[in-house]
Design a protein around this motif. Structure first.
Motif, PDB file in Angstrom:
ATOM      1  N   ARG A  41      62.459  47.475  37.281  1.00 29.35           N
ATOM      2  CA  ARG A  41      61.044  47.731  36.983  1.00 29.35           C
ATOM      3  C   ARG A  41      60.289  48.157  38.239  1.00 29.35           C
ATOM      4  NH1 ARG A  41      58.968  42.473  34.998  1.00 29.35           N
ATOM      5  NH2 ARG A  41      61.042  41.593  35.217  1.00 29.35           N
ATOM      6  N   LEU A  42      60.563  47.486  39.346  1.00 31.86           N
ATOM      7  CA  LEU A  42      59.895  47.835  40.600  1.00 31.86           C
ATOM      8  C   LEU A  42      60.222  49.258  41.022  1.00 31.86           C
ATOM      9  CD1 LEU A  42      60.469  44.528  42.608  1.00 31.86           C
ATOM     10  CD2 LEU A  42      58.275  45.397  41.797  1.00 31.86           C
ATOM     11  N   ASN A  43      61.490  49.624  40.921  1.00 29.73           N
ATOM     12  CA  ASN A  43      61.917  50.948  41.358  1.00 29.73           C
ATOM     13  C   ASN A  43      61.396  52.045  40.431  1.00 29.73           C
ATOM     14  OD1 ASN A  43      63.539  52.712  43.093  1.00 29.73           O
ATOM     15  ND2 ASN A  43      64.873  52.948  41.309  1.00 29.73           N
ATOM     16  N   ASP A  44      61.488  51.820  39.127  1.00 26.79           N
ATOM     17  CA  ASP A  44      61.100  52.852  38.165  1.00 26.79           C
ATOM     18  C   ASP A  44      59.590  53.057  38.090  1.00 26.79           C
ATOM     19  OD1 ASP A  44      63.755  53.132  37.613  1.00 26.79           O
ATOM     20  OD2 ASP A  44      63.696  52.152  35.653  1.00 26.79           O
ATOM     21  N   ASN A  45      58.821  52.000  38.362  1.00 25.02           N
ATOM     22  CA  ASN A  45      57.373  52.061  38.153  1.00 25.02           C
ATOM     23  C   ASN A  45      56.573  52.041  39.451  1.00 25.02           C
ATOM     24  OD1 ASN A  45      57.756  51.912  35.301  1.00 25.02           O
ATOM     25  ND2 ASN A  45      57.973  49.693  35.460  1.00 25.02           N
ATOM     26  N   LEU A  46      57.210  52.372  40.579  1.00 22.17           N
ATOM     27  CA  LEU A  46      56.539  52.214  41.868  1.00 22.17           C
ATOM     28  C   LEU A  46      55.222  52.980  41.937  1.00 22.17           C
ATOM     29  CD1 LEU A  46      56.497  51.062  44.692  1.00 22.17           C
ATOM     30  CD2 LEU A  46      57.868  53.012  45.465  1.00 22.17           C
ATOM     31  N   GLY A  47      55.200  54.223  41.475  1.00 20.02           N
ATOM     32  CA  GLY A  47      53.975  55.009  41.532  1.00 20.02           C
ATOM     33  C   GLY A  47      52.829  54.339  40.802  1.00 20.02           C
ATOM     34  N   ARG A  48      53.106  53.817  39.624  1.00 19.29           N
ATOM     35  CA  ARG A  48      52.082  53.129  38.840  1.00 19.29           C
ATOM     36  C   ARG A  48      51.704  51.796  39.484  1.00 19.29           C
ATOM     37  NH1 ARG A  48      53.043  50.809  32.735  1.00 19.29           N
ATOM     38  NH2 ARG A  48      51.028  49.746  32.502  1.00 19.29           N
ATOM     39  N   LEU A  49      52.693  51.099  40.037  1.00 26.55           N
ATOM     40  CA  LEU A  49      52.432  49.790  40.627  1.00 26.55           C
ATOM     41  C   LEU A  49      51.538  49.880  41.854  1.00 26.55           C
ATOM     42  CD1 LEU A  49      55.959  48.130  40.315  1.00 26.55           C
ATOM     43  CD2 LEU A  49      53.906  47.617  38.984  1.00 26.55           C
ATOM     44  N   LEU A  50      51.623  50.978  42.597  1.00 22.36           N
ATOM     45  CA  LEU A  50      50.788  51.138  43.784  1.00 22.36           C
ATOM     46  C   LEU A  50      49.301  51.229  43.438  1.00 22.36           C
ATOM     47  CD1 LEU A  50      52.982  53.567  45.916  1.00 22.36           C
ATOM     48  CD2 LEU A  50      52.487  51.160  46.385  1.00 22.36           C
ATOM     49  N   GLU A  51      48.988  51.420  42.149  1.00 25.88           N
ATOM     50  CA  GLU A  51      47.595  51.398  41.717  1.00 25.88           C
ATOM     51  C   GLU A  51      47.059  49.970  41.646  1.00 25.88           C
ATOM     52  OE1 GLU A  51      47.319  53.346  37.977  1.00 25.88           O
ATOM     53  OE2 GLU A  51      48.300  55.195  38.653  1.00 25.88           O
ATOM     54  N   HIS A  52      47.972  48.990  41.550  1.00 25.40           N
ATOM     55  CA  HIS A  52      47.555  47.603  41.339  1.00 25.40           C
ATOM     56  C   HIS A  52      48.069  46.632  42.399  1.00 25.40           C
ATOM     57  CE1 HIS A  52      46.223  48.918  37.401  1.00 25.40           C
ATOM     58  NE2 HIS A  52      47.436  49.360  37.121  1.00 25.40           N
ATOM     59  N   TYR A  53      49.089  47.030  43.176  1.00 26.45           N
ATOM     60  CA  TYR A  53      49.712  46.117  44.130  1.00 26.45           C
ATOM     61  C   TYR A  53      49.868  46.777  45.501  1.00 26.45           C
ATOM     62  CZ  TYR A  53      51.309  43.549  39.937  1.00 26.45           C
ATOM     63  OH  TYR A  53      51.382  42.864  38.749  1.00 26.45           O
ATOM     64  N   CYS A  54      49.916  45.932  46.539  1.00 25.65           N
ATOM     65  CA  CYS A  54      50.281  46.360  47.884  1.00 25.65           C
ATOM     66  C   CYS A  54      51.662  45.797  48.212  1.00 25.65           C
ATOM     67  CB  CYS A  54      49.272  45.851  48.918  1.00 25.65           C
ATOM     68  SG  CYS A  54      47.614  46.515  48.739  1.00 25.65           S
ATOM     69  N   PHE A  55      52.549  46.624  48.728  1.00 30.42           N
ATOM     70  CA  PHE A  55      53.894  46.202  49.109  1.00 30.42           C
ATOM     71  C   PHE A  55      53.963  46.043  50.626  1.00 30.42           C
ATOM     72  CE2 PHE A  55      54.426  47.929  44.967  1.00 30.42           C
ATOM     73  CZ  PHE A  55      55.566  47.371  44.423  1.00 30.42           C
ATOM     74  N   GLU A  56      54.606  44.981  51.082  1.00 32.17           N
ATOM     75  CA  GLU A  56      54.771  44.764  52.517  1.00 32.17           C
ATOM     76  C   GLU A  56      56.185  44.280  52.822  1.00 32.17           C
ATOM     77  OE1 GLU A  56      51.875  42.049  53.967  1.00 32.17           O
ATOM     78  OE2 GLU A  56      50.192  43.429  53.703  1.00 32.17           O
ATOM     79  N   LEU A  57      56.737  44.788  53.916  1.00 35.15           N
ATOM     80  CA  LEU A  57      58.002  44.282  54.437  1.00 35.15           C
ATOM     81  C   LEU A  57      57.685  43.233  55.498  1.00 35.15           C
ATOM     82  CD1 LEU A  57      60.075  47.563  54.928  1.00 35.15           C
ATOM     83  CD2 LEU A  57      60.263  45.912  53.064  1.00 35.15           C
ATOM     84  N   GLU A  58      58.231  42.035  55.332  1.00 33.84           N
ATOM     85  CA  GLU A  58      58.043  40.985  56.320  1.00 33.84           C
ATOM     86  C   GLU A  58      59.283  40.900  57.210  1.00 33.84           C
ATOM     87  OE1 GLU A  58      56.926  37.328  54.512  1.00 33.84           O
ATOM     88  OE2 GLU A  58      55.352  38.226  53.277  1.00 33.84           O
ATOM     89  N   LYS A  59      59.263  39.957  58.155  1.00 32.64           N
ATOM     90  CA  LYS A  59      60.421  39.790  59.020  1.00 32.64           C
ATOM     91  C   LYS A  59      61.602  39.222  58.242  1.00 32.64           C
ATOM     92  CE  LYS A  59      58.359  39.437  63.594  1.00 32.64           C
ATOM     93  NZ  LYS A  59      58.243  38.609  64.831  1.00 32.64           N
ATOM     94  N   MET A  60      62.779  39.296  58.841  1.00 33.06           N
ATOM     95  CA  MET A  60      63.996  38.803  58.216  1.00 33.06           C
ATOM     96  C   MET A  60      63.988  37.275  58.137  1.00 33.06           C
ATOM     97  SD  MET A  60      65.871  41.439  57.421  1.00 33.06           S
ATOM     98  CE  MET A  60      65.982  43.195  57.819  1.00 33.06           C
ATOM     99  N   ASP A  61      64.736  36.757  57.155  1.00 32.38           N
ATOM    100  CA  ASP A  61      64.894  35.316  56.984  1.00 32.38           C
ATOM    101  C   ASP A  61      66.346  35.063  56.590  1.00 32.38           C
ATOM    102  OD1 ASP A  61      64.244  32.655  56.864  1.00 32.38           O
ATOM    103  OD2 ASP A  61      63.180  32.769  54.957  1.00 32.38           O
ATOM    104  N   ARG A  62      66.700  33.807  56.325  1.00 32.35           N
ATOM    105  CA  ARG A  62      68.042  33.465  55.857  1.00 32.35           C
ATOM    106  C   ARG A  62      67.936  32.570  54.630  1.00 32.35           C
ATOM    107  NH1 ARG A  62      72.671  33.686  58.765  1.00 32.35           N
ATOM    108  NH2 ARG A  62      73.266  31.571  58.205  1.00 32.35           N
ATOM    109  N   VAL A  63      68.751  32.874  53.622  1.00 31.57           N
ATOM    110  CA  VAL A  63      68.824  32.066  52.406  1.00 31.57           C
ATOM    111  C   VAL A  63      70.296  31.903  52.048  1.00 31.57           C
ATOM    112  CG1 VAL A  63      68.203  31.873  49.971  1.00 31.57           C
ATOM    113  CG2 VAL A  63      66.614  32.950  51.577  1.00 31.57           C
TER     114      VAL A  63
END
Length: 330
Positions: free
Chosen positions: A114-136
């Motif tokens: 959903r995120l990949n297919d709808n990115l253009g539409r989602l940018l009308e409602h959401y801001c995307f950010e890359l944060e620093k790396m973590d471990r899980v």
């Protein structure tokens, strides 16, 4: 517990941020890899699920395939339950004797797709950010935050395995910034090709299935009675109708109309059924943890709206539900 497990099946301090709210260039490669991982990887693992201050430990086996995925999920704490979801999205309770169909369901579109297919539409409602790396679970992960630009939707935080682009941890926060849902794998085995034990884990005997609690797999009467008779008008708060189909109230023989509205990421379900008992009427909006519910009466029908969104959204969508003029003449 079954409801929590079905919700899980439907899913799936860090320093300075690298903001990309105005451009999809930085996030797009990650979303493309995540979409591939969500549809092509098979996996087995244990994860912790926290919602409404209730914490559960679960084990999942997920087998990917060209015709859809299959999953088995087992609760390892609390109530003893085991579910299987098949390639059509049907969910079966497995630890009560013969496989019991408890959710007619439908094929879910994975979050990453959903995120990949709808990115253009989602940018009308959401801001995307890359944060620093973590471990899980011992794996290096890229943290991605998805923040709404208004108070009409929730925010997401995803931990993405660097090697495979699999979402290994996620957080859902409400419009006040409170974390209301948290999923984190404690250990996981990721494979491009499922093992024999994975394939065996998701099998069940279709001949033994008991459907709708009444021992019959036959379609219910009037299954198409409501199709196309109801709609969500417009796009309230950016949520457009994306699906319209028949569904069945669990444990009963009555058919209900089903609609879905989405902003491209969050989804809201709408159920419409004839009102037969005035004492069991749902009116108004309420919230329990991540889930908001709204009810109203439209032409002697109960309209129920449910979704992991703020209460204002389910109300606006519910108020936009109308019955078609054609159905009114029938």
């Amino acid at each position: 517990m079954s409801r929590i497990m079905i919700v899980v099946l439907s899913l799936y301090s860090f320093g300075s941020h690298v903001a990309i709210a105005d451009s999809s260039d930085g996030i797009k490669p990650w979303l493309e890899r995540m979409a591939v991982a969500s549809t092509e990887l098979s996996y087995k693992g244990r994860f912790i699920y926290n919602r409404n201050d209730d914490t559960s430990l679960m084990e999942i086996v997920h087998v990917a395939g060209e015709n859809g995925s299959r999953e088995r999920i087992v609760s390892l704490s609390g109530e003893d339950q085991e579910l299987i979801r098949d390639q059509e999205g049907k969910v079966y309770l497995m630890n009560v004797g013969p496989p019991l169909l408890i959710d007619k369901g439908m094929r879910d579109i994975p979050l990453a797709v959903r995120l990949n297919d709808n990115l253009g539409r989602l940018l009308e409602h959401y801001c995307f950010e890359l944060e620093k790396m973590d471990r899980v679970a011992g794996r290096k992960s890229q943290v991605i935050s998805i923040m709404p630009i208004d108070n009409n939707r929730y925010s997401y935080r995803l931990w993405v395995d660097v090697e495979t682009a699999f979402i290994i941890r996620s957080e859902l926060s409400n419009e006040m910034g409170d974390v209301i849902e948290h999923i984190m794998f404690s250990d996981i085995e990721l494979r491009k090709k499922p093992t024999d034990s994975m394939l065996e884990a998701v099998l069940y005997d279709e001949e033994l299935v008991v459907a709708n609690g009444n021992g019959s797999k036959a379609p219910l009467e009037n299954a198409n009675k409501h199709k196309g008779l109801w709609n969500v008008t417009g796009a309230p708060l950016g949520f457009r109708q994306t699906d319209s189909q028949d569904n069945v109230s669990l444990g009963t023989k009555k058919s209900v109309a089903y609609l879905m509205a989405s902003d491209g990421l969050a989804s809201v379900s709408v159920y419409i059924e004839p009102l037969k008992n005035a004492k069991n009427v749902l009116k108004g909006a309420s919230r329990s943890g991540a889930l908001s519910v709204y009810g109203r009466i439209v032409e002697d029908h109960q309209v129920t709206v449910v979704g992991e969104v703020p209460p204002v959204v389910v109300k606006r969508i519910g108020d936009a539900v109308i019955r078609s003029k054609m159905s009114q003449r029938q």
